[in-house]
Design a protein around this motif. Structure first.
Motif, PDB file in Angstrom:
ATOM      1  N   LYS A 187     -45.601  44.799  15.235  1.00  0.00           N
ATOM      2  CA  LYS A 187     -46.903  45.467  15.114  1.00  0.00           C
ATOM      3  C   LYS A 187     -48.029  44.598  15.657  1.00  0.00           C
ATOM      4  N   LEU A 188     -47.949  43.307  15.415  1.00  0.00           N
ATOM      5  CA  LEU A 188     -49.005  42.384  15.840  1.00  0.00           C
ATOM      6  C   LEU A 188     -48.708  41.730  17.196  1.00  0.00           C
ATOM      7  N   ASN A 189     -47.610  42.148  17.842  1.00  0.00           N
ATOM      8  CA  ASN A 189     -47.224  41.585  19.150  1.00  0.00           C
ATOM      9  C   ASN A 189     -47.086  40.059  19.093  1.00  0.00           C
ATOM     10  N   LEU A 190     -46.432  39.584  18.032  1.00  0.00           N
ATOM     11  CA  LEU A 190     -46.316  38.148  17.809  1.00  0.00           C
ATOM     12  C   LEU A 190     -45.027  37.541  18.350  1.00  0.00           C
ATOM     13  N   THR A 191     -44.104  38.357  18.778  1.00  0.00           N
ATOM     14  CA  THR A 191     -42.763  37.866  19.126  1.00  0.00           C
ATOM     15  C   THR A 191     -42.790  36.674  20.071  1.00  0.00           C
ATOM     16  N   GLU A 192     -43.629  36.723  21.087  1.00  0.00           N
ATOM     17  CA  GLU A 192     -43.676  35.634  22.070  1.00  0.00           C
ATOM     18  C   GLU A 192     -44.913  34.753  21.903  1.00  0.00           C
ATOM     19  N   LYS A 193     -45.607  34.895  20.768  1.00  0.00           N
ATOM     20  CA  LYS A 193     -46.826  34.116  20.561  1.00  0.00           C
ATOM     21  C   LYS A 193     -46.722  33.159  19.374  1.00  0.00           C
ATOM     22  N   MET A 194     -45.553  33.058  18.776  1.00  0.00           N
ATOM     23  CA  MET A 194     -45.370  32.142  17.655  1.00  0.00           C
ATOM     24  C   MET A 194     -44.780  30.828  18.161  1.00  0.00           C
ATOM     25  N   TYR A 195     -45.393  29.735  17.796  1.00  0.00           N
ATOM     26  CA  TYR A 195     -44.910  28.414  18.182  1.00  0.00           C
ATOM     27  C   TYR A 195     -44.138  27.775  17.026  1.00  0.00           C
ATOM     28  N   THR A 196     -44.767  27.766  15.866  1.00  0.00           N
ATOM     29  CA  THR A 196     -44.138  27.216  14.667  1.00  0.00           C
ATOM     30  C   THR A 196     -44.295  28.200  13.520  1.00  0.00           C
ATOM     31  N   VAL A 197     -43.235  28.379  12.764  1.00  0.00           N
ATOM     32  CA  VAL A 197     -43.290  29.179  11.539  1.00  0.00           C
ATOM     33  C   VAL A 197     -42.801  28.321  10.386  1.00  0.00           C
ATOM     34  N   THR A 198     -43.599  28.266   9.327  1.00  0.00           N
ATOM     35  CA  THR A 198     -43.236  27.534   8.118  1.00  0.00           C
ATOM     36  C   THR A 198     -43.136  28.518   6.966  1.00  0.00           C
ATOM     37  N   ILE A 199     -41.974  28.579   6.341  1.00  0.00           N
ATOM     38  CA  ILE A 199     -41.751  29.498   5.232  1.00  0.00           C
ATOM     39  C   ILE A 199     -41.604  28.708   3.931  1.00  0.00           C
ATOM     40  N   SER A 200     -42.397  29.075   2.926  1.00  0.00           N
ATOM     41  CA  SER A 200     -42.293  28.443   1.606  1.00  0.00           C
ATOM     42  C   SER A 200     -41.195  29.156   0.821  1.00  0.00           C
ATOM     43  N   MET A 201     -40.059  28.485   0.634  1.00  0.00           N
ATOM     44  CA  MET A 201     -38.907  29.095  -0.034  1.00  0.00           C
ATOM     45  C   MET A 201     -38.645  28.504  -1.419  1.00  0.00           C
ATOM     46  N   HIS A 202     -38.479  27.183  -1.489  1.00  0.00           N
ATOM     47  CA  HIS A 202     -38.341  26.442  -2.747  1.00  0.00           C
ATOM     48  C   HIS A 202     -37.019  26.647  -3.480  1.00  0.00           C
ATOM     49  N   ALA A 203     -36.103  27.449  -2.944  1.00  0.00           N
ATOM     50  CA  ALA A 203     -34.840  27.692  -3.643  1.00  0.00           C
ATOM     51  C   ALA A 203     -33.832  28.321  -2.694  1.00  0.00           C
ATOM     52  N   VAL A 204     -32.560  28.250  -3.068  1.00  0.00           N
ATOM     53  CA  VAL A 204     -31.521  28.941  -2.296  1.00  0.00           C
ATOM     54  C   VAL A 204     -30.768  29.955  -3.153  1.00  0.00           C
ATOM     55  N   THR A 205     -31.166  30.091  -4.417  1.00  0.00           N
ATOM     56  CA  THR A 205     -30.586  31.130  -5.269  1.00  0.00           C
ATOM     57  C   THR A 205     -31.702  31.988  -5.836  1.00  0.00           C
ATOM     58  N   GLU A 206     -31.373  33.232  -6.045  1.00  0.00           N
ATOM     59  CA  GLU A 206     -32.379  34.175  -6.569  1.00  0.00           C
ATOM     60  C   GLU A 206     -32.837  33.796  -7.964  1.00  0.00           C
ATOM     61  N   LYS A 207     -31.930  33.302  -8.776  1.00  0.00           N
ATOM     62  CA  LYS A 207     -32.267  32.929 -10.147  1.00  0.00           C
ATOM     63  C   LYS A 207     -33.339  31.839 -10.182  1.00  0.00           C
ATOM     64  N   THR A 208     -33.137  30.804  -9.384  1.00  0.00           N
ATOM     65  CA  THR A 208     -34.118  29.709  -9.339  1.00  0.00           C
ATOM     66  C   THR A 208     -35.418  30.164  -8.703  1.00  0.00           C
ATOM     67  N   TYR A 209     -35.314  30.922  -7.630  1.00  0.00           N
ATOM     68  CA  TYR A 209     -36.505  31.435  -6.946  1.00  0.00           C
ATOM     69  C   TYR A 209     -37.385  32.222  -7.917  1.00  0.00           C
TER      70      TYR A 209
END
Length: 338
Positions: A187-209
């Motif tokens: 929608k935002l035409n970002l596919t070729e305009k992103m250089y770095t993406v940082t995702i805040s996750m903090h967990a690898v299991t749903e319970k902890t998340y």
């Protein structure tokens, strides 16, 4: 060639107060170059305060940097000649967010929320006038370390405006990942305009998340990270980073988090729980980096594991410097009971 941190010569960060920093305000001990409501942009970028801050890097004094969380003398970057405008601009004033991480600011305080909203509104009303000339010259724009880019109509409109006035711009995006869908990217035409993406996750299991993030959706988050990983594998995304704030609730998942990041062709970045703590009581429960915490030594031992030396892993300096302490007496263990 001498190593000098690039940020003071290259970038700015704009907070909701109008204060302008060269990078994260916590890392610079809140040393501001100026305020967009009180100074012209030239006064901010080329003023005496900016010159004074840059001088510490030439002199190797680092008296204005927070050396507990950053080691600027390790940077392998050198400053180019200072241009008329910064090459990277980080907008860190829009605090709207669709989730609440329990170790982040306390958004349940309505008075604080309304106060910040008034400051944000003032920047929004002046955005075109203040930033358009600067954005035309920029190479990178970073959004949004203050809140969630995709939860804010204002920030989404800013992305559209920036692309319109500077089609060559590249974005560095910080997100909790829930609304960062393929549909939003298209929608935002970002596919070729992103250089770095940082995702805040903090967990690898749903319970902890779910212990750490209110109103989140772990399954959706994982699917969105997998899509971003596909973009990275196709060469459409330069960097993919997954952030993990280390707490007593999630530290046992750190090794699995590194493995997940490697599978996603991403970097796992571990950060200590520190400046955004919203109560002393919560800190006693969550901040495992405190020497008084009963599980502190377990964390120190865990960090010695070779997996944290993997190329796909980065641990911030504060955590790396932790040293074991003598066994805590029983009364301290009782003090920190959950």
């Amino acid at each position: 060639m001498k190593k000098i941190c690039r940020h003071p010569f290259y970038s700015i960060q704009v907070q909701n107060t109008g204060e302008v920093y060269c990078c994260c305000c916590y890392w610079t001990n809140f040393y501001s170059f100026g305020n967009i409501f009180e100074n012209t942009f030239d006064e901010i970028w080329n003023g005496e305060k900016a010159k004074e801050f840059r001088k510490q890097f030439i002199e190797n004094s680092y008296k204005y940097c927070n050396l507990d969380v950053c080691e600027p003398y390790k940077y392998e970057m050198v400053p180019e000649l200072i241009s008329e405008y910064p090459k990277q601009i980080e907008f860190s004033y829009d605090r709207r967010c669709n989730v609440r991480c329990i170790f982040c600011r306390n958004e349940k305080n309505k008075e604080e929320e309304e106060y910040n909203r008034e400051k944000e509104k003032r920047i929004e009303e002046n955005f075109d006038r203040v930033f358009f000339p600067v954005l035309k010259q920029a190479e990178f724009v970073e959004l949004n370390s203050a809140g969630e880019l995709f939860a804010s109509k204002h920030s989404i409109e800013i992305v559209k405006k920036i692309i319109k006035i500077n089609p060559d711009i590249k974005f560095k995006i910080i997100s909790n990942g829930i609304l960062f869908t393929k549909e939003m990217i298209d929608k935002l035409n970002l596919t070729e305009k992103m250089y770095t993406v940082t995702i805040s996750m903090h967990a690898v299991t749903e319970k902890t998340y779910n212990k750490l993030v209110e109103n989140g959706n772990f399954k959706v988050l994982i699917e969105n990270v997998k899509y971003l990983s596909k973009l990275k594998n196709k060469g459409l995304l330069q960097n993919l980073q997954l952030n993990f704030v280390v707490t007593a609730y999630n530290y046992k998942e750190m090794k699995d988090f590194v493995k997940f990041a490697k599978k996603m062709n991403a970097k796992a970045f571990f950060i200590n729980y520190h400046e955004q703590i919203n109560s002393d009581e919560l800190r006693k429960k969550l901040d495992i980096s405190l020497t008084q915490h009963p599980e502190y030594n377990k964390l120190v031992k865990l960090l010695k594991d070779p997996i944290f030396k993997d190329n796909c892993c980065s641990v911030n300096d504060y955590l790396l410097k932790l040293q074991p302490v003598a066994k805590q007496p029983l009364f301290l263990k009782n003090l920190f009971k959950k």
